[in-house]
Design a protein around this motif. Sequence first.
Motif, PDB file in Angstrom:
ATOM      1  N   ALA A  24       0.821  -1.205   0.000  1.00 40.91           N
ATOM      2  CA  ALA A  24       0.000   0.000   0.000  1.00 40.91           C
ATOM      3  C   ALA A  24       0.853   1.252   0.000  1.00 40.91           C
ATOM      4  N   ILE A  25       1.995   1.197   0.731  1.00 41.83           N
ATOM      5  CA  ILE A  25       2.878   2.361   0.766  1.00 41.83           C
ATOM      6  C   ILE A  25       3.614   2.516  -0.561  1.00 41.83           C
ATOM      7  N   ALA A  26       4.080   1.385  -1.114  1.00 46.15           N
ATOM      8  CA  ALA A  26       4.820   1.450  -2.371  1.00 46.15           C
ATOM      9  C   ALA A  26       3.908   1.784  -3.547  1.00 46.15           C
ATOM     10  N   GLU A  27       2.705   1.239  -3.532  1.00 48.97           N
ATOM     11  CA  GLU A  27       1.745   1.497  -4.607  1.00 48.97           C
ATOM     12  C   GLU A  27       0.460   2.019  -3.987  1.00 48.97           C
ATOM     13  N   PRO A  28       0.361   3.295  -3.709  1.00 48.15           N
ATOM     14  CA  PRO A  28      -0.834   3.818  -3.041  1.00 48.15           C
ATOM     15  C   PRO A  28      -2.093   3.723  -3.895  1.00 48.15           C
ATOM     16  N   THR A  29      -1.937   3.555  -5.210  1.00 47.62           N
ATOM     17  CA  THR A  29      -3.127   3.446  -6.076  1.00 47.62           C
ATOM     18  C   THR A  29      -3.484   1.994  -6.363  1.00 47.62           C
ATOM     19  N   LEU A  30      -2.825   1.046  -5.649  1.00 46.05           N
ATOM     20  CA  LEU A  30      -3.043  -0.362  -5.949  1.00 46.05           C
ATOM     21  C   LEU A  30      -4.477  -0.781  -5.693  1.00 46.05           C
ATOM     22  N   TYR A  31      -5.077  -0.246  -4.614  1.00 50.38           N
ATOM     23  CA  TYR A  31      -6.421  -0.677  -4.230  1.00 50.38           C
ATOM     24  C   TYR A  31      -7.507   0.273  -4.712  1.00 50.38           C
ATOM     25  N   LEU A  32      -7.167   1.189  -5.587  1.00 53.71           N
ATOM     26  CA  LEU A  32      -8.200   2.064  -6.143  1.00 53.71           C
ATOM     27  C   LEU A  32      -9.023   1.287  -7.174  1.00 53.71           C
ATOM     28  N   PRO A  33     -10.311   1.524  -7.253  1.00 60.08           N
ATOM     29  CA  PRO A  33     -11.145   0.793  -8.225  1.00 60.08           C
ATOM     30  C   PRO A  33     -10.798   1.198  -9.657  1.00 60.08           C
ATOM     31  N   LYS A  34     -10.859   0.205 -10.555  1.00 60.84           N
ATOM     32  CA  LYS A  34     -10.592   0.483 -11.963  1.00 60.84           C
ATOM     33  C   LYS A  34     -11.698   1.333 -12.595  1.00 60.84           C
ATOM     34  N   VAL A  35     -12.928   1.082 -12.168  1.00 57.07           N
ATOM     35  CA  VAL A  35     -14.070   1.850 -12.659  1.00 57.07           C
ATOM     36  C   VAL A  35     -14.747   2.493 -11.463  1.00 57.07           C
ATOM     37  N   GLU A  36     -14.944   3.793 -11.554  1.00 62.69           N
ATOM     38  CA  GLU A  36     -15.529   4.538 -10.448  1.00 62.69           C
ATOM     39  C   GLU A  36     -16.892   5.072 -10.892  1.00 62.69           C
ATOM     40  N   PRO A  37     -17.968   4.377 -10.511  1.00 67.46           N
ATOM     41  CA  PRO A  37     -19.306   4.832 -10.921  1.00 67.46           C
ATOM     42  C   PRO A  37     -19.616   6.246 -10.443  1.00 67.46           C
ATOM     43  N   GLY A  38     -19.171   6.571  -9.264  1.00 63.96           N
ATOM     44  CA  GLY A  38     -19.434   7.912  -8.751  1.00 63.96           C
ATOM     45  C   GLY A  38     -18.805   8.990  -9.609  1.00 63.96           C
ATOM     46  N   ARG A  39     -17.584   8.722 -10.048  1.00 68.65           N
ATOM     47  CA  ARG A  39     -16.909   9.707 -10.887  1.00 68.65           C
ATOM     48  C   ARG A  39     -17.611   9.842 -12.235  1.00 68.65           C
ATOM     49  N   LEU A  40     -18.006   8.687 -12.796  1.00 73.17           N
ATOM     50  CA  LEU A  40     -18.720   8.735 -14.065  1.00 73.17           C
ATOM     51  C   LEU A  40     -20.034   9.491 -13.926  1.00 73.17           C
ATOM     52  N   PHE A  41     -20.740   9.241 -12.816  1.00 69.62           N
ATOM     53  CA  PHE A  41     -21.999   9.946 -12.603  1.00 69.62           C
ATOM     54  C   PHE A  41     -21.752  11.446 -12.452  1.00 69.62           C
ATOM     55  N   GLY A  42     -20.672  11.792 -11.769  1.00 69.69           N
ATOM     56  CA  GLY A  42     -20.334  13.211 -11.626  1.00 69.69           C
ATOM     57  C   GLY A  42     -20.016  13.863 -12.962  1.00 69.69           C
ATOM     58  N   ILE A  43     -19.311  13.110 -13.818  1.00 73.18           N
ATOM     59  CA  ILE A  43     -19.013  13.651 -15.152  1.00 73.18           C
ATOM     60  C   ILE A  43     -20.298  13.889 -15.924  1.00 73.18           C
TER      61      ILE A  43
END
Length: 726
Positions: free
Chosen positions: A11-30
Amino acid sequence: MPAAPRSTELAIAEPTLYLPKVEPGRLFGILLRRGWLVILGMALAVGAMAYYVKKAPKIYVSTGSVEVSSHAPRVLNIDGLSPEDSKDLEQLRTIERNMASSALLMRVAKSHDLFTAKDFAPPGTSEQGVVALLASRTRVELDRGTRVVVISVEDTDPERAKSIVESLVSEYDLWIKDRREDLARRAVEGLAKEEEKLRQSMDAANARLQEFRETHPVPGLEGREGSGPVTDQLGALNTQLTQAKSERLRLEAEYESFKKFDPEDPDSLGGIATTARSEEVLSLSRSLQAKELEFAKIKERYLFKHPVFKEADREVTSLKEDLIGAVRSAGKALERSYHVALENEAKLQGEVEGARTVAIGVEGVRSNFDALKREADAARELHATVDLRLRETALTSAVAASAITWAEPPFVPEKATKPAKKILFPLAAFVGMMGGFTLLVGSELRDGRVRDSASAARATGAPLLASLPPLEAGREGDMVLLSDPASPTAEAFRRLRAILLPPQAKPDARTILFASAVPGEGRSLCAMNYAASLAMQGQRTLLLDGDMRRPGLSREHVKAEFGGLGDYLSGKSDPAKACFPTALPNLYLMSSGPMRDDAAELLSGTRFPALLEDAYRWFDAVVIDSPPVLAVSDALAISRYADRVCLVVRQNASERKNLRKAAEMIRATGGNLMGFVWNELPVRSKGHSAPEPVVPFSHPALAGPAAEAKTGEGSASPESSSPVIS
């Protein structure tokens, strides 16, 4: 339990490792932000399509179908000139192709005056262009699995569309008829020339035959083969010769039998033929045999001296003598008959040889005559055949028969089929929607502003430490832990405090630097409230205002008599004059002092790290507020001395490229970037700026070294005395 440290390291080395590949919330915001582009695109496309439908000419389609017969009616069966058959698929395809050929379309265009029709083609269009336009509006297709050809024509005039469909069929029949007539004409010409040649050849053959007949007046010359006087005579002589040979052979055989006669064996004459001469001999032979049988019986009864025996012996002897005499007489008669038959045979043989010689000469003449006759007959038959074909060919063009008949005649269309509104409007809406989505994606990609924490994590390559909810309007510069300690924002700073506490492995990591990529991110607000959270926990905390470019947290303390960080770093002031206690116990503020242009040089010198070392003796934690990383290099100079660096990112204020660049620069200078704080405080428009955070203070600057000497080291205690930086 060994898996937990490993996951923490990842998690420290790759802080974006556990981020979702698809973010419905972001898409809805767009979609909420830029969905109007999709709606606008659909509206424009549908509007444009409505205008097109209104202005576009209406197209009507007339459709008919014809059935192709497997055998067209044949009045005269002439190969190549009879109507075309359509037994297999290739022939059906040929008819289909011919009905859509340019030659046929040219005939149809001429019959309907399409070359001059202004409503069919623009004025000035060439004949080839008109034919091409008609071809594009005409569709001829063989219905699969049937013998039906479907014909459809598009036109702006419904009556003309129907008429063109009918003309395609009628002109096709005329076109095929013209082709047959042209072929028949050429065939007639060729057959006429050939007939003339054959007529001349026939006349010449007949002339030669007549001349031969006159030159060789042989009786029976035109009779059947083998007939005639000469041939009949030769046949009769051959028959007589054969009979004479048979008679001679019979007499010769009978004569040989008489020559071999044995008086002691009367049975030797049993094989001779019964004739007038042999009848007497055979009668005596039978009498002798009967008498000998009777004599044999007498021998058994009487002795040879008995009168009966003697009488019988005398009769047998007499019969034998009579038989011998009869045989001799018959033999002489047969010998004479044999010689006569032999002479007759030789005479007939000579006559046959003479007749055969005469017949051979006659047969030679006959064979020559027959050859000439066959030649004349062949010429006559060939001429008759060609003459018949010539007459039939002449009649073929006058008797036309078509292989196609109407299955469904065309009708005048009542409704226009084009423009197809049911297809065009949904299609326009779809195209407009896709265009709107294209604009949406393009504008979103072009807009590099960070709108969510996941994007900030990807841009910085650092984890999210805390998320600050929006504050009430007018309270953006408050020390939230004092003004509203129960608010979500206050709780977010407490959470940040827990996360940034020094680990047990490094208890001396007490310096926290708050930085931002660009101005207006909320860096000073975070530094002030985080320092307040440490002070409320009981830690003596020094809040160091390191922004010497513009007034910040210590704007109320930037006065000439107080000095500041800049004066200390330049050696003009004592740090105690710039260190102020605040209204919150355990929280002290060191002001930046007057604004300076040489801040980067001062922060890069040796006095700043010495200041931090001196501060560690009096404070449990040092919180530094720095200028923006991308604006000036001051924050980079400070980051190398801070134990931990916290980047502040404001929603809709930072751009991804700026965040990425700021994070890379901090790491490049040796700064320990722990993560970022996500500030959800909305960005206000120009002219409506939020209040700047200011640290409240209760009294002037602390006393200098003289005051420290008066109190003495022994009398000072951490709870009762204030820290003094020497």
